[in-house]
Design a protein around this motif. Structure first.
Motif, PDB file in Angstrom:
ATOM      1  N   UNK A  96       0.822  -1.214   0.000  1.00 34.95           N
ATOM      2  CA  UNK A  96       0.000   0.000   0.000  1.00 34.95           C
ATOM      3  C   UNK A  96       0.854   1.262   0.000  1.00 34.95           C
ATOM      4  N   UNK A  97       0.281   2.340  -0.494  1.00 32.57           N
ATOM      5  CA  UNK A  97       0.952   3.640  -0.521  1.00 32.57           C
ATOM      6  C   UNK A  97       0.725   4.327   0.826  1.00 32.57           C
ATOM      7  N   UNK A  98       1.823   4.552   1.571  1.00 35.05           N
ATOM      8  CA  UNK A  98       1.722   5.094   2.926  1.00 35.05           C
ATOM      9  C   UNK A  98       1.955   6.603   2.986  1.00 35.05           C
ATOM     10  N   UNK A  99       2.076   7.268   1.834  1.00 35.87           N
ATOM     11  CA  UNK A  99       2.442   8.689   1.849  1.00 35.87           C
ATOM     12  C   UNK A  99       1.429   9.560   2.581  1.00 35.87           C
ATOM     13  N   UNK A 121       3.600  -2.673   5.147  1.00 35.79           N
ATOM     14  CA  UNK A 121       2.282  -2.239   5.601  1.00 35.79           C
ATOM     15  C   UNK A 121       2.147  -2.441   7.098  1.00 35.79           C
ATOM     16  N   UNK A 122       1.173  -1.754   7.685  1.00 36.35           N
ATOM     17  CA  UNK A 122       0.824  -1.974   9.083  1.00 36.35           C
ATOM     18  C   UNK A 122       0.042  -3.279   9.144  1.00 36.35           C
ATOM     19  N   UNK A 123       0.492  -4.207   9.982  1.00 43.27           N
ATOM     20  CA  UNK A 123      -0.152  -5.510  10.059  1.00 43.27           C
ATOM     21  C   UNK A 123      -0.875  -5.716  11.369  1.00 43.27           C
ATOM     22  N   UNK A 124      -1.967  -6.462  11.306  1.00 46.67           N
ATOM     23  CA  UNK A 124      -2.726  -6.844  12.493  1.00 46.67           C
ATOM     24  C   UNK A 124      -2.871  -8.358  12.532  1.00 46.67           C
ATOM     25  N   UNK A 125      -2.900  -8.906  13.742  1.00 50.76           N
ATOM     26  CA  UNK A 125      -3.234 -10.318  13.868  1.00 50.76           C
ATOM     27  C   UNK A 125      -4.591 -10.549  13.217  1.00 50.76           C
ATOM     28  N   UNK A 126      -4.838 -11.769  12.796  1.00 49.97           N
ATOM     29  CA  UNK A 126      -6.077 -12.044  12.080  1.00 49.97           C
ATOM     30  C   UNK A 126      -7.302 -11.812  12.966  1.00 49.97           C
ATOM     31  N   UNK A 127      -7.173 -12.168  14.239  1.00 52.59           N
ATOM     32  CA  UNK A 127      -8.299 -11.954  15.153  1.00 52.59           C
ATOM     33  C   UNK A 127      -8.590 -10.463  15.305  1.00 52.59           C
ATOM     34  N   UNK A 141      -4.093  -1.156   6.001  1.00 57.99           N
ATOM     35  CA  UNK A 141      -3.887  -2.171   7.036  1.00 57.99           C
ATOM     36  C   UNK A 141      -4.047  -3.557   6.416  1.00 57.99           C
ATOM     37  N   UNK A 142      -3.156  -4.471   6.768  1.00 53.46           N
ATOM     38  CA  UNK A 142      -3.229  -5.827   6.234  1.00 53.46           C
ATOM     39  C   UNK A 142      -3.160  -6.851   7.367  1.00 53.46           C
ATOM     40  N   UNK A 143      -3.840  -7.986   7.214  1.00 53.33           N
ATOM     41  CA  UNK A 143      -3.638  -9.087   8.168  1.00 53.33           C
ATOM     42  C   UNK A 143      -2.223  -9.625   8.019  1.00 53.33           C
ATOM     43  N   UNK A 144      -1.690 -10.192   9.086  1.00 49.63           N
ATOM     44  CA  UNK A 144      -0.280 -10.565   9.095  1.00 49.63           C
ATOM     45  C   UNK A 144       0.089 -11.532   7.978  1.00 49.63           C
ATOM     46  N   UNK A 145      -0.801 -12.450   7.623  1.00 50.70           N
ATOM     47  CA  UNK A 145      -0.475 -13.408   6.561  1.00 50.70           C
ATOM     48  C   UNK A 145      -0.258 -12.709   5.230  1.00 50.70           C
ATOM     49  N   UNK A 183       6.620   5.978  -0.556  1.00 46.61           N
ATOM     50  CA  UNK A 183       5.472   5.061  -0.606  1.00 46.61           C
ATOM     51  C   UNK A 183       5.466   4.105   0.580  1.00 46.61           C
ATOM     52  N   UNK A 184       6.663   3.739   1.064  1.00 43.46           N
ATOM     53  CA  UNK A 184       6.766   2.710   2.101  1.00 43.46           C
ATOM     54  C   UNK A 184       7.534   3.151   3.336  1.00 43.46           C
ATOM     55  N   UNK A 185       8.327   4.212   3.235  1.00 43.09           N
ATOM     56  CA  UNK A 185       9.179   4.626   4.340  1.00 43.09           C
ATOM     57  C   UNK A 185      10.486   3.863   4.429  1.00 43.09           C
ATOM     58  N   UNK A 186      10.751   2.944   3.513  1.00 47.73           N
ATOM     59  CA  UNK A 186      12.015   2.205   3.537  1.00 47.73           C
ATOM     60  C   UNK A 186      13.182   3.184   3.442  1.00 47.73           C
ATOM     61  N   UNK A 187      14.168   3.009   4.336  1.00 51.01           N
ATOM     62  CA  UNK A 187      15.347   3.875   4.377  1.00 51.01           C
ATOM     63  C   UNK A 187      16.571   3.078   3.933  1.00 51.01           C
TER      64      UNK A 187
END
Length: 436
Positions: free
Chosen positions: A25-28, A81-87, A116-120, A202-206
């Motif tokens: 995802x685009x995080x800008x 991406x920001x990840x969340x547990x599936x639950x 936001x994406x699930x961890x998988x 887009x991602x913040x990668x440094x």
């Protein structure tokens, strides 16, 4: 015979086509915070846990219907991406466009729910039997079993904080004090050697330009990797055979800590006289992450292409926790500069330990490999497949990865008492620490 080889090649190519890279995802414009528009606080500092080189911090998620939930989050600067547990993903349902609201200490932050994406989905490549079909949605992925439940066991990780969030702030990782600071740009006066970084917005990668064996080598600053990594160590080993310290991922290079033997295949090197821009390092320890042979053949190129996509350029590896832990690292994202303040002598003995490679599944810790030094096994009598019950007085059941690796660490003159189970029998052995 030729037909057979062609069929095998066709099968490999077909399987390779089934590898699918997760969307990035685009995080800008995904982040909102009152602190970024003038409200207090302008900076917050939280303690973190360092688990085998990886940073874990407690944050608070705000539920849409009211109430709060404290969760342990993995700060992973290699995540897109920001990840969340599936639950949690199912409970908070950010995929419908609703923002995810959280608190980092007293600082409130809102993230666009579409990022936001699930961890998988956020954590790796996927194998699909229908590469031409539509990829599974985030909601569908969240219905699957939680991935990598053993990775941080016995701790439960419920969120992953990516650099796409961090890039909107000045960020400090004080490894000596085990503190992490988030500050509004312009708030902090960074200390230490200034090293330029390139940031993919887009991602913040440094990314920094390292000098390894006299060659410019672009590496991502990635504390999601407990140990630094290079895409291909074979040319380095061919040119400098003595730089190969271990065949087998020992210490923090025991990267996956999973059954299957992948870490047992990982070569670990130390490159003397390395540099990150103007910052001189006594050495840079790095591994080439490995997987079982067929998967590695198929996935290596796809993984590094995906990693490079997130960085916005072709990347040769990352700087991990084994280097970062020696510094107070300030990432001034808006200024496109990192600052590295040394916190004592650089640790050049971080790999000195009993030469065994471990894997864990459902709280059972197994020997998956014996590390080789100069082509010879560093441990005798211990066998692949042995169950590791205790290291000295430390019971492996319920122990963290860091506790186990710390218990195996020592000086080359030391022995460590291992309690093993083999064929239903309990065995105790005194095994030497090897200076890798």
């Amino acid at each position: 015979m030729r037909l057979s080889r062609m069929m095998v090649l066709a099968l490999l190519l077909a399987l390779g086509a089934c590898l699918r890279m997760p969307p990035v995802p685009d995080m800008r414009t995904a982040i909102r915070s009152p602190s970024l528009t003038g409200a207090a606080p302008r900076s917050v500092t939280l303690p973190f846990i360092l688990d085998a080189g990886r940073v874990l911090v407690e944050i608070t998620l705000l539920k849409p219907g009211g109430g709060e939930r404290n969760v342990l989050a993995f700060v992973n600067m290699g995540s897109g991406s920001f990840g969340l547990s599936h639950a949690l993903f199912r409970e908070l349902n950010p995929g419908n466009g609703r923002p995810l609201r959280l608190k980092f200490g007293a600082m409130q932050i809102a993230l666009d729910g579409r990022t936001i994406q699930p961890l998988a989905l956020a954590s790796g490549l996927h194998l699909t039997l229908n590469p031409l079909g539509a990829p599974p949605s985030a909601a569908d992925m969240a219905k699957e079993k939680e991935p990598n439940a053993d990775f941080f066991a016995p701790r439960k990780i419920e969120a992953v904080i990516p650099p796409g969030l961090l890039q909107h702030f000045q960020v400090v990782f004080d490894y000596g004090a085990r503190h992490m600071t988030l500050a509004v740009p312009g708030t902090l006066a960074p200390e230490g050697v200034a090293v330029p970084i390139r940031v993919n917005p887009r991602t913040g990668f440094a990314t920094v330009d390292a000098t390894l064996d006299g060659m410019r080598t672009p590496l991502v600053i990635d504390n999601g990797g407990g140990f630094s990594a290079l895409r291909d160590v074979a040319p380095v080993i061919d040119a400098h055979p003595s730089w190969l310290r271990s065949q087998g991922g020992i210490g923090w290079a025991n990267y996956l800590f999973a059954p299957g033997g992948a870490d047992a295949l990982s070569p670990v090197i130390k490159i003397p006289g390395a540099a990150l821009g103007p910052l001189k390092l006594p050495e840079l320890g790095a591994q080439e992450p490995r997987m079982p042979a067929l998967i590695y053949f198929l996935a290596k190129g796809a993984f590094w292409d995906w990693y490079g996509e997130k960085a916005g350029e072709e990347i040769q590896g990352w700087i991990g926790g084994n280097v970062l832990k020696n510094f107070r690292v300030t990432l001034d994202y808006p200024a496109r500069t990192s600052h590295w303040l040394a916190q004592g002598p650089f640790d050049t003995h971080d790999l000195d330990q009993v030469g065994i490679v471990l894997g864990r599944a459902k709280d059972v810790v197994t020997i998956i490999g014996i590390a080789l030094k100069n082509g010879a096994p560093t441990v005798s009598d211990v066998k692949v497949g042995d169950r590791l019950l205790k290291i000295g007085d430390l019971e492996t059941s319920g122990a963290t990865r860091d506790q186990m690796l710390s218990a195996l660490h020592g000086k080359p003159s030391e022995n460590k008492r291992l309690t093993l189970e083999r064929g239903g029998k309990r065995i105790e052995l005194d095994v030497p620490v090897t200076g890798f």
